[in-house]
Design a protein around this motif. Sequence first.
Motif, mmCIF file in Angstrom:
data_model
loop_
_atom_site.group_PDB
_atom_site.id
_atom_site.type_symbol
_atom_site.label_atom_id
_atom_site.label_comp_id
_atom_site.label_asym_id
_atom_site.label_seq_id
_atom_site.Cartn_x
_atom_site.Cartn_y
_atom_site.Cartn_z
ATOM 1 N N TYR A 236 0.826 -1.209 0.000
ATOM 2 C CA TYR A 236 0.000 0.000 0.000
ATOM 3 C C TYR A 236 0.861 1.260 0.000
ATOM 4 O O TYR A 236 0.621 2.202 -0.774
ATOM 5 N N GLY A 237 1.857 1.277 0.852
ATOM 6 C CA GLY A 237 2.606 2.510 1.079
ATOM 7 C C GLY A 237 3.448 2.958 -0.093
ATOM 8 O O GLY A 237 3.712 4.165 -0.246
ATOM 9 N N GLU A 238 3.888 2.037 -0.947
ATOM 10 C CA GLU A 238 4.752 2.397 -2.070
ATOM 11 C C GLU A 238 3.978 2.878 -3.288
ATOM 12 O O GLU A 238 4.588 3.285 -4.282
ATOM 13 N N LYS A 239 2.667 2.842 -3.251
ATOM 14 C CA LYS A 239 1.875 3.288 -4.394
ATOM 15 C C LYS A 239 1.687 4.807 -4.360
ATOM 16 O O LYS A 239 1.567 5.406 -3.296
ATOM 17 N N LEU B 68 -3.030 4.396 -5.655
ATOM 18 C CA LEU B 68 -3.616 3.853 -4.437
ATOM 19 C C LEU B 68 -5.132 4.030 -4.446
ATOM 20 O O LEU B 68 -5.883 3.093 -4.163
ATOM 21 N N ALA B 69 -5.585 5.221 -4.781
ATOM 22 C CA ALA B 69 -7.024 5.490 -4.819
ATOM 23 C C ALA B 69 -7.723 4.567 -5.814
ATOM 24 O O ALA B 69 -8.800 4.016 -5.531
ATOM 25 N N PHE B 70 -7.095 4.364 -6.981
ATOM 26 C CA PHE B 70 -7.692 3.505 -8.008
ATOM 27 C C PHE B 70 -7.796 2.063 -7.513
ATOM 28 O O PHE B 70 -8.823 1.397 -7.697
ATOM 29 N N GLN B 71 -6.720 1.559 -6.892
ATOM 30 C CA GLN B 71 -6.747 0.182 -6.383
ATOM 31 C C GLN B 71 -7.822 0.012 -5.320
ATOM 32 O O GLN B 71 -8.534 -1.006 -5.287
ATOM 33 N N HIS C 161 -9.862 -4.383 1.616
ATOM 34 C CA HIS C 161 -8.784 -3.455 1.979
ATOM 35 C C HIS C 161 -8.907 -3.046 3.450
ATOM 36 O O HIS C 161 -7.897 -2.844 4.137
ATOM 37 N N ARG C 162 -10.124 -2.919 3.918
ATOM 38 C CA ARG C 162 -10.333 -2.580 5.336
ATOM 39 C C ARG C 162 -9.674 -3.622 6.235
ATOM 40 O O ARG C 162 -8.980 -3.282 7.212
ATOM 41 N N ASP C 163 -9.862 -4.912 5.889
ATOM 42 C CA ASP C 163 -9.266 -5.987 6.682
ATOM 43 C C ASP C 163 -7.742 -5.909 6.673
ATOM 44 O O ASP C 163 -7.089 -5.982 7.717
ATOM 45 N N LEU C 164 -7.168 -5.768 5.479
ATOM 46 C CA LEU C 164 -5.714 -5.814 5.348
ATOM 47 C C LEU C 164 -5.051 -4.583 5.959
ATOM 48 O O LEU C 164 -3.996 -4.691 6.586
ATOM 49 N N LEU C 165 -5.645 -3.415 5.751
ATOM 50 C CA LEU C 165 -5.058 -2.200 6.312
ATOM 51 C C LEU C 165 -5.059 -2.230 7.838
ATOM 52 O O LEU C 165 -4.101 -1.790 8.487
ATOM 53 N N ARG C 166 -6.103 -2.760 8.422
ATOM 54 C CA ARG C 166 -6.157 -2.857 9.880
ATOM 55 C C ARG C 166 -5.202 -3.924 10.399
ATOM 56 O O ARG C 166 -4.632 -3.790 11.485
ATOM 57 N N LEU C 167 -5.005 -4.967 9.593
ATOM 58 C CA LEU C 167 -4.133 -6.056 10.018
ATOM 59 C C LEU C 167 -2.656 -5.690 9.913
ATOM 60 O O LEU C 167 -1.850 -6.058 10.770
ATOM 61 N N CYS C 168 -2.311 -4.951 8.841
ATOM 62 C CA CYS C 168 -0.888 -4.656 8.619
ATOM 63 C C CYS C 168 -0.435 -3.366 9.299
ATOM 64 O O CYS C 168 0.760 -3.068 9.328
ATOM 65 N N HIS C 169 -1.393 -2.589 9.803
ATOM 66 C CA HIS C 169 -1.063 -1.325 10.503
ATOM 67 C C HIS C 169 -0.250 -0.392 9.589
ATOM 68 O O HIS C 169 0.769 0.176 10.014
ATOM 69 N N ALA C 170 -0.688 -0.258 8.350
ATOM 70 C CA ALA C 170 0.023 0.596 7.393
ATOM 71 C C ALA C 170 0.049 2.040 7.879
ATOM 72 O O ALA C 170 -0.967 2.577 8.327
ATOM 73 N N LYS C 171 1.209 2.642 7.798
ATOM 74 C CA LYS C 171 1.372 4.032 8.197
ATOM 75 C C LYS C 171 1.377 4.916 6.956
ATOM 76 O O LYS C 171 2.175 4.711 6.037
ATOM 77 N N ALA C 172 0.504 5.888 6.928
ATOM 78 C CA ALA C 172 0.424 6.785 5.775
ATOM 79 C C ALA C 172 1.659 7.662 5.705
ATOM 80 O O ALA C 172 2.076 8.250 6.704
ATOM 81 N N ALA C 173 2.229 7.766 4.499
ATOM 82 C CA ALA C 173 3.424 8.604 4.302
ATOM 83 C C ALA C 173 3.058 10.006 3.847
ATOM 84 O O ALA C 173 3.938 10.858 3.702
ATOM 85 N N ASN D 245 -8.120 17.579 -3.926
ATOM 86 C CA ASN D 245 -6.895 16.821 -4.189
ATOM 87 C C ASN D 245 -7.089 15.994 -5.456
ATOM 88 O O ASN D 245 -7.942 15.096 -5.485
ATOM 89 N N PRO D 246 -6.328 16.245 -6.523
ATOM 90 C CA PRO D 246 -6.530 15.505 -7.778
ATOM 91 C C PRO D 246 -6.315 14.007 -7.634
ATOM 92 O O PRO D 246 -6.895 13.220 -8.398
ATOM 93 N N ASP D 247 -5.516 13.581 -6.656
ATOM 94 C CA ASP D 247 -5.296 12.151 -6.461
ATOM 95 C C ASP D 247 -6.490 11.463 -5.816
ATOM 96 O O ASP D 247 -6.635 10.241 -5.896
#
Length: 550
Positions: A159-162, A167-170, A182-194, A219-221
């Motif tokens: 997630y973080g390298e996109k 990221l929005a498209f995926q 994505h809700r499950d995986l993001l909560r499980l992996c504790h991804a930190k927003a850059a 935000n255009p993204d």
Amino acid sequence: MKHLTSILARNHAPVTPQSEPIRGTAPNSAGGFSFPVDNWTRFRRFLILGSEGGSYYASQRALTTQNLTAIFACLDENGARVVREIVEISVAGRAPKNDAALFALAIAASCDNDATRKLALDALPQVARTGTHLFHFAAFVDAQRGWGRGLRAAIARWYGEKSGRDLAFQLLKYQARDGWSHRDLLRLCHAKAASETQNIAFGWATRGWPSVGEAPHPNPDLVQIWAFERIKRAQSEVEAANLIRDYELPREAVPTQFLTSVSVWEALLERMPLGATVRNLATMTKIGLLTPKSDATQTVLAALRDENRVRRARLHPIAILSALRTYVGGHGVRGNATWMPVGAISDALDGAFYAAFGGVEATGKRFLLALDVSGSMDCGAVAGVPGLSPRAASAAMALVTNAVEDDVQIVGFTSAVSGFGGLWGGGTSGLTPIGLSRKTRLDHAVKTVSRLPMGGTDCALPMTWALENREKFDVFVVYTDSETWAGRIHPVQALRQYREKTGIAAKLVVVGMVSNGFSIADPNDAGMLDVVGFDTATPQLMSEFALGAV
């Protein structure tokens, strides 16, 4: 002593029934003897062909288990090579589906070797290129291991390298699969927003947006996510179509009530990727967008006829073949949907099939393409495509070589034993010439082979037929599952007899159409080659082998 002498004589005899072993062979699943392939060959077969649908001799579960044993053996021998092969085949789009690569990567990411595990997890973004791929991987790896720090970090990096836009498209296109979101995986992996963009996107995926304003997101993204939320509230087809055009929304973002609208599909088609176009041809025809003279049809034809675009899209020949079979049939595999196929689109799909294999060079050699049409080849499904049996798929593979080479004969063969094929086709028991030309449509070729009589398996017949009829060939290509058992002579013995009596140093290419553990090619004979059916690299590899470059 007498028994030992009998065994030695049999191993050196020029003619041995296939129901008895010769040196290097082992019992196959049909009661005959074939050469066992090594673990790496079986691993590649699995990566290309998968094990969905099983085979005549093994259920899907049993075939997967057998291939799993080969994967473990390869990991024990060289884990880094396993990961390299997974990445190479997946990234190049050589397999009809990415599922087997994701499964194998999950196995590698769960093995005991720390270095291999790290390599596998580092390769995740290369193999899992979409959200759906990531969900498949999550389901596979969850069945193999716990969610330790390394796995969580790998998912977080995905997630973080996109980029913000990607990221929005995926997040909006691939929302859930295989019981994961994505809700499950993001909560499980504790991804930190850059960045703030990632922070908002992660928040939307896990909590949703509390409200959606009339004005686009600044935000255009993130504006595509805003448009996705807006189209849920669209009051008309025109409003939905405008949102699709203005913000490049994919089909997955369109509410169900608009998926029968011509104007909505017309908007989707304007920027639709080629793979999605092929998958949705039937739907667009059914609703009336694709008609013989419509502008939309011309758009589709231009895309399908663009060979470079077909290759850039990594559109696998199996995907095209499956789409063609469904499209020309005029009805869906599931449900009661029907449509009237547009002939020009069917023709364009036919041409795109050959383009998907890339440029294959002619060799000027004399080829006999021999299709195993025995009973075992009519069971199972290549890459899990409903109705696409190995025997039907072999006809499509043969057409690729037939389209390139000038001197080609094509035959179908089964067993010459009474009751297993009988006397049919050109007066030769168990073998018949098949009249496929360069102008033969792909769907017609598949139907032709599917209708041939079937029986037991004698993979020596192409060589014995050629010798008896004084036919001159430089290369025999046999498309088979190698479950041969019914012949009076082993295929390798028949080839060596052909070489000796004709003076032609003929080669044998065995195209494995099932991910089992057998081949009729002798691995110790440099004039024999085992390749995987429907690997996009196979036709060119065959050409190079025929010319002596392999």
